[in-house]
Structures are given as structure tokens and as C-alpha cells.
Design a protein around this motif. Structure first.
Motif, PDB file in Angstrom:
ATOM      1  N   ALA A  87      21.504  -3.170  -2.955  1.00 47.53           N
ATOM      2  CA  ALA A  87      20.353  -2.267  -2.885  1.00 47.53           C
ATOM      3  C   ALA A  87      20.408  -1.322  -1.686  1.00 47.53           C
ATOM      4  O   ALA A  87      19.389  -0.778  -1.280  1.00 47.53           O
ATOM      5  N   VAL A  88      21.597  -1.120  -1.098  1.00 41.47           N
ATOM      6  CA  VAL A  88      21.668  -0.195   0.040  1.00 41.47           C
ATOM      7  C   VAL A  88      21.675   1.239  -0.484  1.00 41.47           C
ATOM      8  O   VAL A  88      22.099   1.504  -1.614  1.00 41.47           O
ATOM      9  N   PRO A  89      21.188   2.196   0.310  1.00 46.09           N
ATOM     10  CA  PRO A  89      21.210   3.594  -0.140  1.00 46.09           C
ATOM     11  C   PRO A  89      22.635   4.109  -0.273  1.00 46.09           C
ATOM     12  O   PRO A  89      23.472   3.864   0.600  1.00 46.09           O
ATOM     13  N   VAL A  90      22.923   4.774  -1.384  1.00 50.81           N
ATOM     14  CA  VAL A  90      24.250   5.348  -1.645  1.00 50.81           C
ATOM     15  C   VAL A  90      24.078   6.852  -1.828  1.00 50.81           C
ATOM     16  O   VAL A  90      23.185   7.304  -2.556  1.00 50.81           O
ATOM     17  N   ARG A  91      24.916   7.617  -1.161  1.00 52.31           N
ATOM     18  CA  ARG A  91      24.837   9.081  -1.269  1.00 52.31           C
ATOM     19  C   ARG A  91      26.020   9.600  -2.075  1.00 52.31           C
ATOM     20  O   ARG A  91      27.154   9.140  -1.898  1.00 52.31           O
ATOM     21  N   LEU A  92      25.740  10.571  -2.937  1.00 51.49           N
ATOM     22  CA  LEU A  92      26.781  11.175  -3.782  1.00 51.49           C
ATOM     23  C   LEU A  92      26.735  12.681  -3.599  1.00 51.49           C
ATOM     24  O   LEU A  92      25.735  13.338  -3.934  1.00 51.49           O
ATOM     25  N   ASN A  93      27.815  13.241  -3.049  1.00 51.63           N
ATOM     26  CA  ASN A  93      27.923  14.688  -2.868  1.00 51.63           C
ATOM     27  C   ASN A  93      28.863  15.272  -3.909  1.00 51.63           C
ATOM     28  O   ASN A  93      29.858  14.639  -4.287  1.00 51.63           O
ATOM     29  N   GLU A 111       0.835  -1.195   0.000  1.00 50.93           N
ATOM     30  CA  GLU A 111       0.000   0.000   0.000  1.00 50.93           C
ATOM     31  C   GLU A 111       0.872   1.249   0.000  1.00 50.93           C
ATOM     32  O   GLU A 111       2.085   1.186   0.254  1.00 50.93           O
ATOM     33  N   ALA A 112       0.234   2.379  -0.257  1.00 54.45           N
ATOM     34  CA  ALA A 112       0.987   3.638  -0.360  1.00 54.45           C
ATOM     35  C   ALA A 112       1.741   3.938   0.932  1.00 54.45           C
ATOM     36  O   ALA A 112       2.866   4.437   0.904  1.00 54.45           O
ATOM     37  N   GLN A 113       1.147   3.603   2.092  1.00 53.00           N
ATOM     38  CA  GLN A 113       1.820   3.858   3.371  1.00 53.00           C
ATOM     39  C   GLN A 113       3.107   3.043   3.488  1.00 53.00           C
ATOM     40  O   GLN A 113       4.091   3.507   4.061  1.00 53.00           O
ATOM     41  N   ASP A 114       3.120   1.840   2.915  1.00 51.58           N
ATOM     42  CA  ASP A 114       4.348   1.026   2.938  1.00 51.58           C
ATOM     43  C   ASP A 114       5.474   1.731   2.186  1.00 51.58           C
ATOM     44  O   ASP A 114       6.617   1.755   2.635  1.00 51.58           O
ATOM     45  N   LEU A 115       5.149   2.299   1.031  1.00 50.61           N
ATOM     46  CA  LEU A 115       6.166   3.011   0.248  1.00 50.61           C
ATOM     47  C   LEU A 115       6.647   4.258   0.989  1.00 50.61           C
ATOM     48  O   LEU A 115       7.827   4.611   0.917  1.00 50.61           O
ATOM     49  N   ILE A 165       6.819   4.573   4.280  1.00 49.54           N
ATOM     50  CA  ILE A 165       7.725   4.101   5.334  1.00 49.54           C
ATOM     51  C   ILE A 165       9.082   3.735   4.735  1.00 49.54           C
ATOM     52  O   ILE A 165      10.140   4.084   5.276  1.00 49.54           O
ATOM     53  N   ALA A 166       9.074   3.037   3.588  1.00 48.88           N
ATOM     54  CA  ALA A 166      10.330   2.638   2.929  1.00 48.88           C
ATOM     55  C   ALA A 166      11.150   3.870   2.555  1.00 48.88           C
ATOM     56  O   ALA A 166      12.376   3.905   2.773  1.00 48.88           O
ATOM     57  N   SER A 167      10.494   4.884   1.986  1.00 52.31           N
ATOM     58  CA  SER A 167      11.216   6.108   1.607  1.00 52.31           C
ATOM     59  C   SER A 167      11.823   6.780   2.830  1.00 52.31           C
ATOM     60  O   SER A 167      12.945   7.303   2.773  1.00 52.31           O
ATOM     61  N   GLN A 168      11.091   6.771   3.939  1.00 53.96           N
ATOM     62  CA  GLN A 168      11.589   7.357   5.183  1.00 53.96           C
ATOM     63  C   GLN A 168      12.857   6.634   5.651  1.00 53.96           C
ATOM     64  O   GLN A 168      13.839   7.274   6.057  1.00 53.96           O
ATOM     65  N   VAL A 169      12.849   5.302   5.569  1.00 55.45           N
ATOM     66  CA  VAL A 169      14.014   4.509   5.981  1.00 55.45           C
ATOM     67  C   VAL A 169      15.215   4.832   5.088  1.00 55.45           C
ATOM     68  O   VAL A 169      16.341   5.019   5.567  1.00 55.45           O
ATOM     69  N   ILE A 170      14.984   4.901   3.768  1.00 52.72           N
ATOM     70  CA  ILE A 170      16.066   5.169   2.816  1.00 52.72           C
ATOM     71  C   ILE A 170      16.627   6.568   3.016  1.00 52.72           C
ATOM     72  O   ILE A 170      17.843   6.790   2.968  1.00 52.72           O
ATOM     73  N   LEU A 216       7.595  -2.244  -5.972  1.00 47.99           N
ATOM     74  CA  LEU A 216       8.770  -1.754  -5.238  1.00 47.99           C
ATOM     75  C   LEU A 216       9.792  -1.141  -6.178  1.00 47.99           C
ATOM     76  O   LEU A 216      10.350  -0.068  -5.913  1.00 47.99           O
ATOM     77  N   ASP A 217      10.064  -1.822  -7.295  1.00 48.69           N
ATOM     78  CA  ASP A 217      11.060  -1.314  -8.247  1.00 48.69           C
ATOM     79  C   ASP A 217      10.608   0.005  -8.870  1.00 48.69           C
ATOM     80  O   ASP A 217      11.424   0.885  -9.152  1.00 48.69           O
ATOM     81  N   ASP A 218       9.281   0.154  -9.069  1.00 55.63           N
ATOM     82  CA  ASP A 218       8.771   1.408  -9.635  1.00 55.63           C
ATOM     83  C   ASP A 218       8.746   2.517  -8.592  1.00 55.63           C
ATOM     84  O   ASP A 218       9.128   3.657  -8.871  1.00 55.63           O
ATOM     85  N   GLY A 219       8.297   2.177  -7.373  1.00 52.29           N
ATOM     86  CA  GLY A 219       8.124   3.199  -6.346  1.00 52.29           C
ATOM     87  C   GLY A 219       9.397   3.583  -5.625  1.00 52.29           C
ATOM     88  O   GLY A 219       9.462   4.659  -5.030  1.00 52.29           O
ATOM     89  N   LEU A 220      10.417   2.705  -5.653  1.00 50.84           N
ATOM     90  CA  LEU A 220      11.690   2.985  -4.975  1.00 50.84           C
ATOM     91  C   LEU A 220      12.838   2.790  -5.952  1.00 50.84           C
ATOM     92  O   LEU A 220      13.743   1.994  -5.742  1.00 50.84           O
ATOM     93  N   ALA A 221      12.770   3.537  -7.050  1.00 50.85           N
ATOM     94  CA  ALA A 221      13.760   3.369  -8.121  1.00 50.85           C
ATOM     95  C   ALA A 221      15.177   3.670  -7.654  1.00 50.85           C
ATOM     96  O   ALA A 221      16.149   3.172  -8.227  1.00 50.85           O
TER      97      ALA A 221
END
Length: 448
Positions: free
Chosen positions: A432-438, A279-283, A285-290, A320-325
């Protein structure tokens, strides 16, 4: 981590158990509110009292209810906490005096083997004097007068706890030197997704209260555990609903507590309900974690009752692949808190994900990859002026953070940044871990 004696705080609802717990651990770990029954599960912490170190357990208020009801299941958790403890700190409200429920608790504690320390809370001033005298009939001798809120009576509490600590035998302690420390694993998701049931399955015991009611868990509960000899610190959290639906103060406190649990974790498991899908709330929460830079795994619970399982799995994978590209290819694992299916696979994925989240790439290897990436896809030249990218370095881990140096980098399109980040994740082993680029440009000596 040293092995410490354990003391469980017990008492009827709203006598100040969580306030005393917070004072002894030195931080506001347990939720506190004026209404009774806020605490439901056991919460543990390391306490220090005038140099005495011990483990303290906050428990749910003791109520006389049917074992099948939620208060009844909370009472069973309190009884289990006392059974496991080296001593019970029996707290009552000195201003109210001894109630029939206090007397029932006293009878139950006297029939057990756990030593009992009796304390009357809210005894500041003279308001609690008659209640403290009344407490002799509980059968535990003189009660310690306390004020958990104001920090009064702690010297007397120290004198009562000191024999427990002095007599404690830690037994044989395994040497943990050489380990990377426990895996800090938080389980998050919407209310009633099965988080506590899954945690109980992992532990092999009914450690968390479960049931059909949504929102049973209120605090974030951390539990130390071992998976095939590897230490894990499991964190069960309160369910997260959309902010617009959260009106109750206590639910706002629970949501803030869950956010702190995410900040504390290394790997976060987002638990979906197979009977409801993604559901949208799951996405959200996932975005918040990332965004917090935590490593994320998605698990689908209640898989033992899922309908049309293959189609459901593929649908969740695509969404998931579409919502958390930004982290395409997240680990997606099916589990059942009832049968135990997928639990080992989930923990194995969590350790592998933490390893990637903590990895560091040497500057030489990184820039050889960087040169190949530039050669395969040179940066654009907006307005006909070329963007010069010079070199790349990894500034930190957990999450992996890279700094790209070059001229006119402020003109670099977002699509090219994504190209570099996806390449780093795909080709340098970050998964699939979050990577940051500055981006950094050299200071212009002629500027200004």
C-alpha cells in the motif's frame, strides 16, 4: 552515530532558550515567539560550537505551578532533562536581572548533582551589566554574557562547555555498521488523538507531556529509540486541524513544523481517535502524506475504550479504501497508548512498509510483468489511433517511481494509469505504499 555529551538549556519562560538552541544546532528547529511558554516538550539536537560537538536539549520554561497543571507537567519534563544531562546551561535575562523564579531555579539546581553553567542572555550593549552583577547571588560564580539572537559571547560559552566535553566518557559504543539506519517514524493526527501518550508507551517513560488539554505538543519532537535492537527515530508532532480553523500564529508555526516532520519521515503513522472515528480531516492528512510520497500506516488509538469495536473497525476500513483509493489496503492497526496493545504490531508493520517503500524491481522482471499486463488489458485507441507502450523502468525508490515510455502517451486515460499502478503495487510487492508513474514519449526527430 557518535555518542555525545548532553547539555540541557534551562531557565524561566521567555529568556531566549529556544533562540540559543537554534543558534547552536545551526537551524531553526525550535519554535520561537515573543510570548512566553512556547516550548513545552524537550527538543534535542546536535550542536557544534567552534569545533566542539555535543547534544543540546531545549526545555520548557521553569514555572512554579501545581504538578497536576500543564505548567507543572512541563516543569517535570525540565527536571527530567537536567537529571539526564551531563551539564545544565542555566539561562536568565540579563536585562531584567535575577527574579525570584530565577532564585528558586538556582536553589533547585544547587541541590542536584548536574554541573551548572550560568549565562545571562540579551546582554548586547550595556543593558545587561547590572543583571550580570546581580547574578552572583545565584551561587554559580560569574555569569557568561550572551546574546543568542546576535551570536555574541559564544567564545566564552565555548570555554565553559569545553571541560564538559573533554571529560565526557562515551562508554562502549555498539557498531551500527551494516544497518539500514534508524527507521524515521512520524506520528501525526488531529489534536488530542493520543500521539504523545502512544510515544510514551513505546519509550516506556513519560518523555512527552500528556493530558486532557488538546494541542499540548507544539514542536515536532524527535527521539532516538530501539525496538528489539532495531534503531528507530520517533517523531511526535503537533495536532493538525483544518486550515480554516487555524488563526493563531503559533499554531500555524506548529502546523508547518509538522509538515517538515512528514517530509523528513520515511513512514508516517496517522493516528485516529477511536472515540471519534474517521473524520474528513483525517483523510486530508492522509492525502497530504501520500502526496509527499511517504509510506503511510493508519492506527486507531484509545482502542481500550472503543465502543462496538468490530463495527467501528470495519467502518474505518471501508472509509479508508473509499477515500484513499490510490493506496487501497493501507495497514490498519488498533493500539492503546495506555495499555500498550498493538504497539509491537505497529512497529513491525512500519519496518515492513519501509522495506516495500525502499524496494527496487529489476528491469527484466518489471517488463515481463508489463507484457502480461498489456496482454490482459491492452491500452485504448482514442480516435482510432493506437497508443503504443514500449517499456517500463524504475527510476528511483523512496517512493517507488516508474517511467513508462511509449508513443502518444499523453493520450493515455487516467483509468489506465491507475490500472498499471495498482498492478505494480499488487503484483510486484509494493503493497500500500504510494507509487508514482511518469510518462515519456520519444522525441520526434521531424518535430518542429
Amino acid at each position: 552515530m557518535p555518542v555525545l555529551p548532553t547539555i540541557a538549556i534551562v531557565g524561566r519562560p521567555n529568556v531566549g532558550k529556544s533562540t540559543l538552541f537554534n543558534r547552536l544546532v545551526g537551524k531553526k528547529l525550535a519554535l520561537v515567539d515573543d510570548r512566553p511558554g512556547v516550548t513545552r516538550d524537550r527538543r534535542e539536537g546536535e550542536a557544534t560550537l567552534l569545533g566542539l560537538d555535543f547534544r543540546i536539549v531545549d526545555t520548557a520554561g521553569f514555572e512554579d505551578e501545581d504538578p497536576q497543571t500543564l505548567p507543572g507537567r512541563m516543569r517535570a519534563q525540565t527536571q527530567a532533562a537536567v537529571s539526564d544531562a551531563d551539564a545544565a546551561l542555566f539561562l536568565f535575562d540579563a536585562r531584567v536581572g535575577v527574579t525570584p523564579l530565577d532564585e528558586e531555579m538556582g536553589r533547585w539546581l544547587r541541590n542536584g548533582d548536574t554541573p551548572v553553567i550560568l549565562a545571562g542572555n540579551k546582554a548586547e550593549g550595556k543593558a545587561g551589566e547590572s543583571g550580570l552583577l546581580d547574578a552572583f547571588k545565584l551561587g554559580f560564580g560569574e555569569a557568561i554574557p550572551l546574546s543568542a539572537e546576535h551570536g555574541e559571547g559564544l567564545v566564552d560559552l565555548f570555554e565553559a562547555i569545553r571541560p564538559i566535553v573533554d571529560d565526557f566518557d562515551p562508554g562502549e559504543v555498539e557498531d551500527e555498521e551494516g544497518t539500514d539506519g534508524p527507521l524515521k517514524l512520524a506520528i501525526v493526527g488531529r489534536p488530542n488523538a493520543g500521539k504523545s501518550t502512544l510515544v510514551n508507551q513505546m519509550l516506556g517513560e513519560d518523555r512527552m507531556i500528556t493530558g486532557p488539554e488538546a494541542g499540548i505538543t507544539r514542536d515536532s519532537i524527535a527521539i532516538d529509540w530501539e525496538w528489539f535492537g532495531k534503531p528507530v527515530r520517533l517523531i511526535d508532532t503537533a495536532g493538525l486541524r483544518r486550515k480554516a480553523k487555524v488563526e493563531d500564529k503559533l499554531e500555524r508555526l506548529s502546523a508547518a513544523d509538522t509538515q517538515r516532520a512528514i517530509d523528513f519521515a520515511e513512514v508516517v503513522v496517522l493516528l485516529l481517535d477511536a472515540t471519534r472515528g474517521l473524520e474528513a480531516q483525517d483523510l486530508r492528512i492522509a492525502s497530504q502524506v501520500i502526496e509527499e510520497g511517504r509510506a503511510l500506516i493508519v492506527a486507531v488509538s484509545k482502542w481500550d475504550v472503543a465502543e462496538n469495536a468490530p463495527s467501528l473497525f470495519q467502518g474505518i476500513r471501508g472509509a479508508l479504501d473509499d477515500g484513499l483509493a490510490q493506496v487501497k489496503g493501507l495497514p490498519l492497526i488498533t493500539v492503546s497508548g495506555v495499555t500498550g496493545r498493538g504497539v509491537d504490531q505497529l512497529i513491525q508493520a512500519a519496518f515492513a512498509t519501509r522495506e516495500a517503500w525502499s524496494a527496487r524491481v529489476g528491469t527484466g522482471e518489471l517488463n515481463r510483468w508489463f507484457e502480461r499486463a498489456l496482454e490482459a488489458n491492452p491500452p485504448p485507441a482514442p480516435g482510432g489511433k493506437r497508443i503504443k507502450l514500449r517499456y517500463l523502468t524504475q527510476a528511483r525508490t523512496r517512493p517507488p517511481t516508474f517511467v513508462l515510455f511509449g508513443t502518444r502517451v499523453d493520450q493515455l486515460p487516467e483509468s489506465y494509469r491507475r490500472y498499471l499502478v495498482n498492478g505494480i503495487r499488487r503484483e510486484l510487492g509494493f503493497g500500500a505504499v504510494p507509487v508514482r508513474l511518469n510518462l515519456r514519449a520519444p522525441k520526434n526527430p521531424f518535430g518542429g
